[in-house]
Motif scaffolding. Structure first.
Motif, PDB file in Angstrom:
ATOM      1  N   LEU A  98      26.797 -34.147   7.952  1.00  0.00           N
ATOM      2  CA  LEU A  98      26.592 -35.563   8.293  1.00  0.00           C
ATOM      3  C   LEU A  98      25.135 -35.822   8.662  1.00  0.00           C
ATOM      4  CD1 LEU A  98      29.800 -36.264  10.409  1.00  0.00           C
ATOM      5  CD2 LEU A  98      29.413 -36.681   7.971  1.00  0.00           C
ATOM      6  N   ALA A  99      24.515 -34.846   9.325  1.00  0.00           N
ATOM      7  CA  ALA A  99      23.101 -34.976   9.657  1.00  0.00           C
ATOM      8  C   ALA A  99      22.251 -34.987   8.391  1.00  0.00           C
ATOM      9  CB  ALA A  99      22.674 -33.827  10.567  1.00  0.00           C
ATOM     10  N   LEU A 100      22.565 -34.079   7.474  1.00  0.00           N
ATOM     11  CA  LEU A 100      21.830 -34.034   6.209  1.00  0.00           C
ATOM     12  C   LEU A 100      22.014 -35.344   5.427  1.00  0.00           C
ATOM     13  CD1 LEU A 100      20.158 -32.467   4.114  1.00  0.00           C
ATOM     14  CD2 LEU A 100      22.316 -31.571   3.212  1.00  0.00           C
ATOM     15  N   GLY A 101      23.242 -35.823   5.341  1.00  0.00           N
ATOM     16  CA  GLY A 101      23.501 -37.091   4.652  1.00  0.00           C
ATOM     17  C   GLY A 101      22.753 -38.245   5.281  1.00  0.00           C
ATOM     18  N   SER A 102      22.687 -38.276   6.607  1.00  0.00           N
ATOM     19  CA  SER A 102      21.953 -39.333   7.302  1.00  0.00           C
ATOM     20  C   SER A 102      20.471 -39.280   6.958  1.00  0.00           C
ATOM     21  CB  SER A 102      22.135 -39.199   8.815  1.00  0.00           C
ATOM     22  OG  SER A 102      23.469 -39.377   9.196  1.00  0.00           O
ATOM     23  N   GLY A 103      19.909 -38.074   6.974  1.00  0.00           N
ATOM     24  CA  GLY A 103      18.502 -37.921   6.626  1.00  0.00           C
ATOM     25  C   GLY A 103      18.208 -38.315   5.189  1.00  0.00           C
TER      26      GLY A 103
END
Length: 165
Positions: free
Chosen positions: A74-79
């Motif tokens: 989810l962090a990667l997708g947000s970035g």
């Protein structure tokens, strides 16, 4: 509207994230401009839409997502959603790659029909991807048509204005 359409499309892969978070991530560089103008201490200056500025914002948003939602994906997708902002803007605008660097982009805003022809399918595709999300309740589909028409109308107003020129 294209940034919001990308957020809607990303919802399918990033289901656990609140829609407000996805919308925020998709327009973070624009929000950074607004906040920086209102609160100079938080300003990035002219770097909000440079590769370095957006990469920095993407890292910060990804770290926030990791702290808040506790999942690396989810962090990667947000970035990546933050990074998508500058990619799209290089199609629609002309922006510097870095501070005092070369200005690049197709500048489709100067050709309203070309910009609309690019943005309208992005809106439609983003809504279709969102609409096919398995977690979306059936009654919401009718609202998606209304939302899509509203987004297309907003894009048309942005490109062509309300009155004749």
């Amino acid at each position: 509207m294209g940034h919001f359409a990308l957020a809607l499309g990303a919802r399918r892969s990033l289901k656990p994230l609140p829609m407000a978070w996805l919308l925020f991530a998709s327009i973070e560089p624009d929000l950074h401009d607004v906040v920086g103008n209102a609160i100079p201490m938080l300003s990035m200056g002219p770097d909000t839409h440079t590769v370095a500025g957006v990469a920095g914002a993407a890292v910060v948003v990804a770290l926030l997502a990791l702290l808040l939602f506790r999942q690396a994906s989810l962090a990667l997708g947000s970035g990546l959603l933050v990074l998508s902002h500058v990619c799209v803007d290089y199609l629609t605008s002309r922006l510097p790659l870095w501070r005092h660097g070369p200005v690049v982009g197709l500048h489709l805003y100067a050709m309203p029909w070309a910009d609309f022809v690019l943005e309208a399918p992005v809106i439609v595709i983003g809504l279709i991807v969102y609409a096919t999300s398995p977690d979306l309740r059936r009654p919401a589909h009718g609202g998606l048509i209304s939302m899509g028409l509203l987004m297309l109308a907003a894009q048309a107003i942005f490109n062509f204005g309300l009155g004749s020129r």
